[in-house]
Design a protein around this motif. Structure first.
Motif, short mmCIF file in Angstrom:
data_model
loop_
_atom_site.label_atom_id
_atom_site.label_comp_id
_atom_site.label_asym_id
_atom_site.label_seq_id
_atom_site.Cartn_x
_atom_site.Cartn_y
_atom_site.Cartn_z
N THR A 34 0.82 -1.11 0.04
CA THR A 34 0.01 -0.01 0.05
C THR A 34 0.86 1.31 -0.06
OG1 THR A 34 -1.66 -1.25 1.30
CG2 THR A 34 -1.86 1.31 1.11
N THR A 35 1.94 1.08 0.87
CA THR A 35 3.06 2.36 0.97
C THR A 35 3.52 2.69 -0.54
OG1 THR A 35 3.19 1.77 3.15
CG2 THR A 35 4.91 3.37 1.95
N LEU A 36 4.00 1.58 -1.20
CA LEU A 36 4.72 1.66 -2.50
C LEU A 36 3.66 2.19 -3.45
CD1 LEU A 36 6.81 -1.64 -2.58
CD2 LEU A 36 7.63 0.79 -2.22
N ILE A 37 2.39 1.63 -3.49
CA ILE A 37 1.43 2.10 -4.40
C ILE A 37 1.00 3.76 -4.30
CG2 ILE A 37 -1.24 2.00 -5.03
CD1 ILE A 37 -0.94 -1.20 -4.35
N PHE A 38 0.93 4.28 -2.85
CA PHE A 38 0.67 5.59 -2.61
C PHE A 38 1.76 6.36 -3.03
CE2 PHE A 38 -3.09 4.30 -0.50
CZ PHE A 38 -4.07 5.43 -0.48
N THR A 39 2.94 5.82 -2.73
CA THR A 39 4.14 6.76 -3.12
C THR A 39 4.20 6.79 -4.66
OG1 THR A 39 5.42 5.60 -1.12
CG2 THR A 39 6.71 6.71 -2.92
N LEU A 40 4.17 5.59 -5.26
CA LEU A 40 4.09 5.89 -6.84
C LEU A 40 3.05 6.85 -7.30
CD1 LEU A 40 4.73 2.28 -7.84
CD2 LEU A 40 6.47 3.93 -8.02
N ILE A 41 1.88 6.85 -6.78
CA ILE A 41 0.64 7.75 -7.30
C ILE A 41 1.10 9.08 -6.88
CG2 ILE A 41 -1.45 8.34 -6.98
CD1 ILE A 41 -2.25 5.23 -6.38
N VAL A 42 1.45 9.42 -5.66
CA VAL A 42 1.88 10.59 -5.36
C VAL A 42 2.96 11.37 -6.10
CG1 VAL A 42 2.72 12.20 -3.37
CG2 VAL A 42 0.92 10.40 -2.92
N VAL A 43 4.04 10.54 -6.38
CA VAL A 43 5.38 11.00 -6.98
C VAL A 43 4.76 11.19 -8.55
CG1 VAL A 43 7.36 10.25 -7.96
CG2 VAL A 43 6.98 9.81 -5.35
N LEU A 44 3.92 10.40 -9.08
CA LEU A 44 3.64 10.58 -10.27
C LEU A 44 2.70 11.72 -10.61
CD1 LEU A 44 3.43 9.36 -13.28
CD2 LEU A 44 1.84 8.02 -12.52
N GLY A 45 1.76 11.76 -9.68
CA GLY A 45 0.91 13.09 -9.73
C GLY A 45 1.86 14.31 -9.27
N GLY A 46 2.65 14.35 -8.54
CA GLY A 46 3.77 15.45 -8.12
C GLY A 46 4.51 15.92 -9.57
N TYR A 47 4.93 14.58 -10.09
CA TYR A 47 5.93 15.22 -11.51
C TYR A 47 4.94 15.54 -12.69
CZ TYR A 47 8.32 13.79 -15.87
OH TYR A 47 8.76 13.77 -17.10
N LEU A 48 3.81 14.95 -12.77
CA LEU A 48 2.88 15.59 -13.81
C LEU A 48 2.52 17.01 -13.58
CD1 LEU A 48 0.59 12.59 -14.63
CD2 LEU A 48 2.32 13.27 -15.73
N TYR A 49 2.27 17.29 -12.36
CA TYR A 49 1.87 18.76 -11.70
C TYR A 49 3.14 19.68 -12.14
CZ TYR A 49 0.63 22.84 -8.87
OH TYR A 49 0.41 24.07 -8.45
N ASN A 50 4.31 19.05 -11.52
CA ASN A 50 5.45 19.88 -11.99
C ASN A 50 5.65 20.09 -13.48
OD1 ASN A 50 5.95 20.09 -9.15
ND2 ASN A 50 7.48 18.82 -9.18
N LYS A 51 5.36 19.20 -14.19
CA LYS A 51 5.70 19.23 -15.68
C LYS A 51 4.63 20.39 -16.16
CE LYS A 51 6.35 16.52 -19.70
NZ LYS A 51 6.29 15.36 -20.55
#
Length: 440
Positions: A34-51
């Motif tokens: 669960t931690t890995l899934i949430f981390t991936l989702i948040v990191v991916l979302g943050g990356y897309l937001y940053n981009k």
């Protein structure tokens, strides 16, 4: 009895904590996944937001007289939105539309370019203080951040260089003066007028308070030196040629020169008649003026440009005008006499005389062109120094974002994922216990 109960409660609490830890350990895979899934989702979302909210940004600084008042170097109104011209947009779009740009058209590309004025903190504070007092304080920034929310660093660099180049092209003064050329169509006296006009242009380039104090940092040549050189050339070299041509009244085409002189005589005659006509009107005004009553008789005087501050100036102004008109008419008559005399004495030079004239012309043209080149070189150096920093890039193009770093997103993802994993484990455990207790 109370001590036994208290000991029992403590033992129960210890058992509960141990059970919780045991549950978490037994379900560690669930928590980790669960931690890995949430981390991936948040990191991916943050990356897309940053981009989405990232842009290649730099800062342009303006340094010339007038920018503080909101003006361009030529005195027109400064507008930050005009920094990126349609020409520059077309160039960038055509070159990179299939090589990095995502904008579908020019409108989209322009929308992805943001220009903001940078207002210093102390100016912001002064504006706020003025507003509190009910006053208005205007300020035009001298620095602007320019951001490109599309493409890549290469495109952003070229866009900024294009903005700088176009601004300099539009507003950087050009001082290049074309030299004098020899032309077989020119008559001998035509070169006098051509070279005199060239001298006038060059002398005008040496004027100005800043220029009189300027000298080349490489050669040491100054505008004052070039001005003296021009005066010497005019008073010595050119005067020699003028004297030689005028004394003998040389012309290589007598018929053409005769036509020109006759036309000039006619023009001077008409000009003289006009001046005498105006003088006659002024003379009539003088005769009709009555000093005892200070009666103003001539309404047409105003049409001739006489401006009066008081009635007492009227008579003296008329006299000045009358003398001036008659003097100018006399000068025209003198020019007519000179041209008529020249008309009678036109002479075609011999081969020897023509060779000498051509040599003199060659030397004059060569000398004036050398001075022209010196003025152009000094002007270029002057412009580069005076206007070189009119607009400049004061920060490198960098990729900046409004979001946070990926590392921070990862930490947030881990924390959220851990809590979510623990929550899921407890929900599972609760469901399991509920089923055991009530499943039957």
């Amino acid at each position: 009895m109370n001590e036994l109960q208290e000991r029992k409660y403590i033992e129960d609490d210890e058992i509960d904590i141990m059970e919780i830890i045991k549950i978490l350990v037994n379900n560690k895979i669930t928590i980790i996944v669960t931690t890995l899934i949430f981390t991936l989702i948040v990191v991916l979302g943050g990356y897309l937001y940053n981009k989405k909210n990232s842009a290649y940004t730099t800062i342009l600084g303006f340094n010339y007289v007038g920018i503080e008042k909101g003006l361009n170097p030529n005195g027109t109104q400064f507008n930050k939105n005009n920094l990126v011209s349609t020409t520059e947009l077309n160039y960038i779009f055509d070159k990179y539309s299939k090589k990095g740009l995502k904008s579908e058209d020019l409108k989209g590309l322009r929308g992805n370019i943001e220009i903001k004025g940078i207002v210093p903190q102390y100016i912001t504070e002064r504006i706020e203080q003025a507003l509190k007092k009910g006053e208005t304080l205007s300020y035009t920034p001298t620095q602007y951040s320019i951001s490109l929310k599309d493409g890549n660093k290469e495109i952003a660099d070229e866009l900024i260089e294009g903005i700088i180049a176009e601004f300099q092209k539009n507003y950087k003064l050009e001082y290049n003066i074309v030299g004098v050329t020899q032309n077989p169509v020119y008559d001998h006296d035509d070169y006098i007028l051509i070279i005199q006009e060239q001298i006038k242009k060059l002398l005008a380039e040496t004027q100005g308070e800043k220029k009189t104090k300027f000298s080349s940092q490489t050669t040491g040549v100054s505008y004052l030196e070039l001005a003296r050189k021009l005066e010497n050339f005019k008073n010595i070299e050119l005067k020699k040629y003028i004297s030689y041509i005028d004394i003998y009244n040389f012309s290589k085409d007598a018929a053409t020169k005769k036509t020109k002189l006759e036309s000039e005589i006619k023009r001077l005659g008409l000009e003289k008649d006009r001046l005498l006509g105006e003088a006659k009107v002024v003379k009539k005004a003088l005769d009709e003026y009555k000093p005892t009553t200070k009666q103003l008789v001539l309404p047409t005087v105003g049409e001739m440009g006489i401006k009066l501050e008081t009635e007492n100036e009227y008579y003296s102004k008329l006299i000045e005008q009358y003398i001036k008109l008659n003097t100018e008419a006399s000068n025209k008559e003198y020019e007519i006499i000179e041209n008529k005399q020249e008309l009678e004495d036109i002479k075609i030079p011999t081969e020897e005389e023509d060779a000498r004239i051509q040599e003199m012309i060659k030397n004059l043209v060569s000398e004036i062109n050398k001075i022209t080149e010196e003025v152009n070189k000094l002007n270029k150096e002057y412009v580069d120094i005076e206007y070189g920093e009119m607009i400049k890039k004061i920060a490198p193009v960098e990729l900046r974002t409004e979001g946070k770093s990926v590392f921070l997103y990862a930490i947030v993802g881990i924390i959220l994922g851990a809590f979510a994993g623990i929550f899921i484990v407890f929900i599972k455990e609760f469901y399991k216990n509920y089923k055991l207790s009530y499943g039957k």
